[in-house]
Enzyme design. Structure first.
Site, PDB file in Angstrom:
ATOM      1  N   ASP A 113       0.836  -1.192   0.000  1.00 44.96           N
ATOM      2  CA  ASP A 113       0.000   0.000   0.000  1.00 44.96           C
ATOM      3  C   ASP A 113       0.879   1.255   0.000  1.00 44.96           C
ATOM      4  OD1 ASP A 113      -2.210  -1.643   0.189  1.00 44.96           O
ATOM      5  OD2 ASP A 113      -2.387  -1.423   2.374  1.00 44.96           O
TER       6      ASP A 113
HETATM    7  N1  URA Z   1      -1.464  -5.889   3.901  1.00 46.95           N
HETATM    8  C1  URA Z   1      -1.915  -4.622   3.859  1.00 46.95           C
HETATM    9  O1  URA Z   1      -2.970  -4.323   4.412  1.00 46.95           O
HETATM   10  N2  URA Z   1      -1.181  -3.696   3.209  1.00 46.95           N
HETATM   11  C2  URA Z   1      -0.013  -3.966   2.588  1.00 46.95           C
HETATM   12  O2  URA Z   1       0.623  -3.066   2.027  1.00 46.95           O
HETATM   13  C3  URA Z   1       0.456  -5.284   2.642  1.00 46.95           C
HETATM   14  C4  URA Z   1      -0.285  -6.236   3.310  1.00 46.95           C
END
Ligand code: URA
Length: 238
Positions: free
Chosen positions: A101
């Site tokens: 993310d």
């Molecule tokens: N899980 C999430 O919620 N975000 C990420 O970036 C990776 C795993």
């Protein structure tokens, strides 16, 4: 076959402009003969190239470990700043292997080895991914067992996840799939909230802690061969 200037740039001999000059100045030999044309076609599987007296070692694939900072997206292009904007690696069609993310930090493999990326990302290979998590509320024993059993709640189905290093609102979690916002959604299901997330490991590949957010380095031969075992082994946890 590929252009001589591209070949040299990809092997790390400089920017396209720098290697063009080197070629023009007679510093490059192909099979013992000086070649002064940048567009000369090299057979990368057979020709021997020397530049400035050094034998050039070119490899088709490149593998980069990036410590992804917050605020950049895991994509190759877009209106927003991407992880590729942080990488200087000329003329290769590289891409991030999986996504973190925008506000997640940590280990991101960037490569042009599509076959390896596919095997690492394929859910059936159950590749372990370990994250450091900071939460709004402390992790409970109950949370650990719920996560360890796997979650099925309507459309939300998450494979078992293992919590380690738990200490108040801090923990590590290891998952074997990579669903959109997976860890945030798992903790939301438990009534908690992820306030900081960092990926530490993917299979045997650990984030090099000497890399500051935004920094990267090439993978070692050992790291590459370990990752290549992905998909050929059946005993991943999860
Ligand atoms: N899980 C999430 O919620 N975000 C990420 O970036 C990776 C795993």
């Amino acid at each position: 076959m590929m252009r001589l200037d591209r070949y040299l740039a990809e092997a790390g001999f400089g920017t396209r402009k720098e290697v063009k000059k080197l070629i023009r100045d007679g510093g490059v030999l192909v099979n013992g003969q000086t070649v002064t044309k940048a567009e000369y076609k090299v057979d990368e599987t057979a020709d021997t190239v020397t530049a400035d007296g050094f034998e050039v070692s070119w490899s088709r694939y490149a593998y980069i470990m990036l410590n992804k900072p917050q605020g950049v997206i895991s994509a190759t292009e877009g209106a927003e700043k991407t992880v590729m904007d942080l990488i200087y690696e000329p003329y290769r069609d590289m891409f991030p292997c999986g996504r973190l993310d925008k506000d997640t930090e940590g280990l991101l493999l960037i490569t042009n080895d599509g076959d390896l990326a596919h095997r690492l990302l394929s859910p059936k290979n159950r590749i372990e991914k370990e994250y450091e998590v900071r939460l709004r509320d402390p992790v409970t024993e109950e949370d650990k067992s719920v996560l360890a059993a796997g979650i099925t709640a309507g459309d939300e189905v998450f494979r078992p996840a293992v919590i380690t290093e738990a200490d108040g609102t801090y923990c590590h979690i290891t998952i074997t799939e990579g669903k959109f916002h997976e860890i945030k959604r798992m903790f939301a299901y438990l009534g908690n909230e992820v306030v900081y997330l960092k990926r530490l490991r993917m299979k045997g590949l650990r984030l090099d802690e000497s890399l500051q957010p935004g920094e990267y380095r090439m993978l070692t031969e050992e790291e590459i061969s370990d990752l290549r075992e992905a998909g050929s082994s059946r005993n991943q946890a999860g």
